[in-house]
Write a protein that holds these residues in place. Structure first.
Motif, PDB file in Angstrom:
ATOM      1  N   VAL A   1       0.909  -0.883   0.005  1.00 58.51           N
ATOM      2  CA  VAL A   1      -0.051  -0.043   0.100  1.00 58.51           C
ATOM      3  C   VAL A   1       0.907   1.184  -0.018  1.00 58.51           C
ATOM      4  O   VAL A   1       2.017   1.248   0.702  1.00 58.51           O
ATOM      5  N   CYS A   2       0.445   2.113  -0.841  1.00 57.33           N
ATOM      6  CA  CYS A   2       1.303   3.611  -0.804  1.00 57.33           C
ATOM      7  C   CYS A   2       0.239   4.773  -1.085  1.00 57.33           C
ATOM      8  O   CYS A   2      -0.987   4.490  -1.257  1.00 57.33           O
ATOM      9  N   VAL A   3       0.653   5.767  -0.382  1.00 51.91           N
ATOM     10  CA  VAL A   3      -0.003   7.059  -0.869  1.00 51.91           C
ATOM     11  C   VAL A   3       0.919   7.925  -1.823  1.00 51.91           C
ATOM     12  O   VAL A   3       1.852   8.134  -1.576  1.00 51.91           O
ATOM     13  N   LEU A   4       0.136   8.350  -2.939  1.00 53.12           N
ATOM     14  CA  LEU A   4       0.761   9.144  -3.958  1.00 53.12           C
ATOM     15  C   LEU A   4       0.136  10.664  -3.829  1.00 53.12           C
ATOM     16  O   LEU A   4      -1.104  10.617  -3.706  1.00 53.12           O
TER      17      LEU A   4
ATOM     18  N   ARG B   1       7.444  -1.197  -0.055  1.00 47.11           N
ATOM     19  CA  ARG B   1       8.768  -0.861  -0.210  1.00 47.11           C
ATOM     20  C   ARG B   1       9.676  -1.901  -0.820  1.00 47.11           C
ATOM     21  O   ARG B   1      10.419  -1.764  -1.606  1.00 47.11           O
ATOM     22  N   GLU B   2       9.248  -3.238  -0.147  1.00 46.17           N
ATOM     23  CA  GLU B   2       9.803  -4.293  -0.762  1.00 46.17           C
ATOM     24  C   GLU B   2       9.568  -4.640  -2.198  1.00 46.17           C
ATOM     25  O   GLU B   2      10.510  -4.878  -3.037  1.00 46.17           O
ATOM     26  N   LEU B   3       8.299  -4.294  -2.422  1.00 48.98           N
ATOM     27  CA  LEU B   3       7.950  -4.598  -4.061  1.00 48.98           C
ATOM     28  C   LEU B   3       8.716  -3.439  -4.941  1.00 48.98           C
ATOM     29  O   LEU B   3       9.260  -3.674  -6.015  1.00 48.98           O
ATOM     30  N   GLU B   4       8.734  -2.287  -4.426  1.00 53.18           N
ATOM     31  CA  GLU B   4       9.434  -1.161  -5.050  1.00 53.18           C
ATOM     32  C   GLU B   4      10.935  -1.435  -5.649  1.00 53.18           C
ATOM     33  O   GLU B   4      11.434  -1.059  -6.144  1.00 53.18           O
ATOM     34  N   ALA B   5      11.452  -2.164  -4.425  1.00 49.69           N
ATOM     35  CA  ALA B   5      12.743  -2.812  -4.754  1.00 49.69           C
ATOM     36  C   ALA B   5      13.051  -3.538  -5.815  1.00 49.69           C
ATOM     37  O   ALA B   5      13.980  -3.677  -6.572  1.00 49.69           O
TER      38      ALA B   5
END
Length: 166
Positions: free
Chosen positions: A21-24, A38-42
């Motif tokens: 989950v993130c907020v843009l 954050r793990e997925l973004e890596a």
């Protein structure tokens, strides 16, 4: 009377979620994210997916829609993973913000691909049989119905498959 225990912080709650989950903000920049995100973004590919999400985020912020959805692939060291990202505007946020959650649909994608390959193999096998491959099922109403008709039915009986099923 006992006091209620203190509530965990929003960050701790978000980090406790399994789904990324993130907020843009309006530019597509990440202003908050949980550990899973954050793990997925890596992993390679998430940033490219986020860039495809930016125009949809702008539509959300402009009020053109309430929710948007985007399916995307992320290439990892363990192989490709598939996600569906869903985004919605955060009510009352000023400046406007969008929350995005990701569902890992890799297993479903793999199952669909396995099914597609199996169906293609069945069609190939059925087409190579010199006779007619078919399957009948006896219904509760006492009638027999074709569940499957291979391409040989049309060649052998000169009847279109759709007509033979009727």
């Amino acid at each position: 009377m006992s006091a209620d225990p203190p509530l965990p912080s929003t960050t701790a709650v978000l980090d406790g979620l399994v789904s990324p989950v993130c907020v843009l903000d309006a530019t597509g920049a990440v202003v908050a994210a949980n550990r899973a995100w954050r793990e997925l973004e890596a992993a390679q590919g998430e940033r490219a997916a986020r860039q495809r999400l930016v125009p949809l985020v702008r539509e959300l912020l402009a009020g053109a829609c309430e929710r948007v959805e985007l399916e995307f692939e992320v290439r990892t060291a363990d192989g490709p993973r598939w996600f569906v990202a869903r985004a919605a505007r955060l009510p009352g946020a000023e400046p406007p913000l969008v929350v995005v959650d990701h569902d890992d649909v890799s297993r479903q994608k793999q199952a669909n691909e396995t099914l597609r390959r199996s169906e293609a193999l069945l069609q190939d096998l059925a087409a190579s049989i010199p006779g007619a491959l078919f399957r009948l099922r006896h219904g509760a109403d006492g009638r027999w119905r074709f569940v499957y008709l291979g391409p040989g039915v049309e060649r052998l009986f000169r009847v279109p498959t759709r007509q033979a099923r009727a």
